[in-house]
Design a protein around this motif. Structure first.
Motif, PDB file in Angstrom:
ATOM      1  N   MET A 141       0.816  -1.244  -0.068  1.00  0.00           N
ATOM      2  CA  MET A 141      -0.010  -0.004   0.040  1.00  0.00           C
ATOM      3  C   MET A 141       0.827   1.268  -0.246  1.00  0.00           C
ATOM      4  O   MET A 141       1.953   1.384   0.772  1.00  0.00           O
ATOM      5  CB  MET A 141      -0.998   0.111   1.386  1.00  0.00           C
ATOM      6  CG  MET A 141      -1.842   1.087   1.460  1.00  0.00           C
ATOM      7  SD  MET A 141      -2.701   1.258   2.906  1.00  0.00           S
ATOM      8  CE  MET A 141      -3.926   0.062   2.562  1.00  0.00           C
ATOM      9  N   SER A 142       0.413   2.190  -0.803  1.00  0.00           N
ATOM     10  CA  SER A 142       1.097   3.555  -0.970  1.00  0.00           C
ATOM     11  C   SER A 142       1.297   4.353   0.541  1.00  0.00           C
ATOM     12  O   SER A 142       0.201   4.182   1.278  1.00  0.00           O
ATOM     13  CB  SER A 142       0.481   4.372  -1.994  1.00  0.00           C
ATOM     14  OG  SER A 142       1.183   5.674  -1.803  1.00  0.00           O
ATOM     15  N   ARG A 143       2.142   5.041   0.992  1.00  0.00           N
ATOM     16  CA  ARG A 143       2.235   5.641   2.286  1.00  0.00           C
ATOM     17  C   ARG A 143       1.170   6.746   2.179  1.00  0.00           C
ATOM     18  O   ARG A 143       0.760   7.071   3.434  1.00  0.00           O
ATOM     19  CB  ARG A 143       3.639   5.979   2.479  1.00  0.00           C
ATOM     20  CG  ARG A 143       4.584   4.979   2.856  1.00  0.00           C
ATOM     21  CD  ARG A 143       5.848   5.650   3.041  1.00  0.00           C
ATOM     22  NE  ARG A 143       5.780   6.524   4.178  1.00  0.00           N
ATOM     23  CZ  ARG A 143       6.786   7.662   4.505  1.00  0.00           C
ATOM     24  NH1 ARG A 143       7.898   7.489   3.937  1.00  0.00           N
ATOM     25  NH2 ARG A 143       6.873   8.104   5.793  1.00  0.00           N
ATOM     26  N   LEU A 144       1.011   7.466   1.028  1.00  0.00           N
ATOM     27  CA  LEU A 144      -0.070   8.442   0.962  1.00  0.00           C
ATOM     28  C   LEU A 144      -1.276   8.035   0.129  1.00  0.00           C
ATOM     29  O   LEU A 144      -1.156   7.476  -0.696  1.00  0.00           O
ATOM     30  CB  LEU A 144       0.696   9.453   0.069  1.00  0.00           C
ATOM     31  CG  LEU A 144       2.005  10.335   0.728  1.00  0.00           C
ATOM     32  CD1 LEU A 144       2.366  11.286  -0.485  1.00  0.00           C
ATOM     33  CD2 LEU A 144       1.554  11.158   1.869  1.00  0.00           C
ATOM     34  N   HIS A 157      -7.214   3.616   5.071  1.00  0.00           N
ATOM     35  CA  HIS A 157      -5.684   3.770   4.808  1.00  0.00           C
ATOM     36  C   HIS A 157      -4.761   4.223   5.868  1.00  0.00           C
ATOM     37  O   HIS A 157      -3.713   3.723   6.002  1.00  0.00           O
ATOM     38  CB  HIS A 157      -5.756   4.872   3.796  1.00  0.00           C
ATOM     39  CG  HIS A 157      -4.317   4.939   3.116  1.00  0.00           C
ATOM     40  ND1 HIS A 157      -4.016   4.572   1.749  1.00  0.00           N
ATOM     41  CD2 HIS A 157      -3.229   5.600   3.615  1.00  0.00           C
ATOM     42  CE1 HIS A 157      -2.700   4.736   1.619  1.00  0.00           C
ATOM     43  NE2 HIS A 157      -2.187   5.268   2.562  1.00  0.00           N
ATOM     44  N   VAL A 158      -5.314   4.988   6.721  1.00  0.00           N
ATOM     45  CA  VAL A 158      -4.562   5.347   7.873  1.00  0.00           C
ATOM     46  C   VAL A 158      -4.455   4.363   9.113  1.00  0.00           C
ATOM     47  O   VAL A 158      -3.458   4.173   9.704  1.00  0.00           O
ATOM     48  CB  VAL A 158      -5.115   6.683   8.457  1.00  0.00           C
ATOM     49  CG1 VAL A 158      -4.601   7.197   9.781  1.00  0.00           C
ATOM     50  CG2 VAL A 158      -5.280   8.056   7.422  1.00  0.00           C
TER      51      VAL A 158
END
Length: 301
Positions: A1-4, A46-47
């Motif tokens: 997963m992308s960090r952003l 995501h967070v």
């Protein structure tokens, strides 16, 4: 997963945190309220932590939500400021140009006349570069060059500014004394300019030979650029070969005088060459128009 996460989720979250209402955020973003709710849930996934406390009415940010709200606000503000700086810079670039020429041309011809250019084009900024060579070349970052010679360059559109002539010049008192004593130019104290970067300019030996006056009678003083030579001439240390581009202003104001009937036309001139890569810039077009006006002024008696 992308960090952003996707920027869309962050902008939705920032709008909700700033307005304090999902309904108002939906109206501001021109989307439905369920779309806002879905975006917030996707951001929380995501967070990996809840950002909205939905047990309260109205819903409030959790501690994690407050942290992310501050970071998002700062980040988006920085992005907005950077974009604005880029826009301003891009606009200013069109109003900026770089001109390359010799130190003598810059000091005695171009710089004194730039006041007139700025009066006509106050929004344009001229950056004057003085490379070590006496034949500046078109290079990256240079929009236009001013060069002395025969005009046979093919690295851009070239236009003659004026014919260049050479004539011995000196302080009025010194020239008067030399003439009164009957001393010729070959016996006069001479100021030379010699360096590996002034090879395209005639020197005293060339001048005296072309005039049939023999060789210089004394070594004289030698400098490696015309600015130093002009100062030495003003200090009454001798005569120098005066070029129109360098000493005309000083002759006009009476600081120096020409040696009588000493002018020599070598068939050369000063030319402006425009870098093809910058020819369409607004600032370059303005400068070329101004140079054309300067040329017409010089041709008008």
């Amino acid at each position: 997963m992308s960090r952003l996460p996707p920027l869309r989720l962050l902008t939705t979250f920032e709008t909700v945190s700033r307005l304090g209402s999902m309904r108002e955020a939906a109206t501001r973003l021109n989307v439905t309220q369920p779309a806002v709710t879905q975006a917030l849930k996707a951001l929380e996934e995501h967070v990996g932590a809840p950002l909205i406390d939905r047990t309260t009415r109205p819903a409030r940010l959790t501690e994690a939500g407050q942290q992310l709200a501050r970071a998002t606000r700062d980040g988006l503000d920085l992005i907005a400021d950077t974009i604005e700086e880029i826009r301003i810079s891009a606009g200013l670039e069109e109003q900026r140009l770089t001109v390359a020429c010799t130190i003598g041309m810059a000091t005695y011809w171009l710089m004194p006349r730039l006041t007139d250019f700025y009066a006509r084009y106050p929004d344009v900024m001229v950056n004057v570069q003085v490379p070590p060579t006496d034949l500046p070349a078109i290079s990256q970052g240079t929009d236009l060059v001013l060069r002395y010679g025969a005009g046979n360059w093919n690295d851009g559109e070239t236009t003659k500014l004026f014919d260049e002539t050479v004539c011995p010049v000196g302080r009025p008192a010194l020239v008067e004394r030399l003439l009164a004593s009957g001393e010729g130019l070959a016996q006069a104290p001479l100021i030379h300019v010699r360096s590996t970067e002034t090879r395209h300019w005639a020197g005293w030996s060339d001048y005296l030979t072309l005039r049939g006056l023999g060789k210089p009678g004394s070594a004289g003083q030698t400098f490696d650029n015309y600015v130093q030579a002009v100062q030495a001439t003003l200090d009454t240390r001798g005569l120098m070969l005066g070029w129109y581009s360098i000493t005309d202003g000083l002759v006009t104001d009476g600081s120096l005088v020409h040696w009588p009937e000493g002018a020599l036309d070598l068939g050369t001139g000063y030319y402006a060459t425009v870098n093809p890569n910058g020819a369409q810039k607004a600032a370059v077009k303005a400068f070329v128009r101004w140079l054309g006006d300067m040329r017409l002024a010089l041709e008008t008696p």
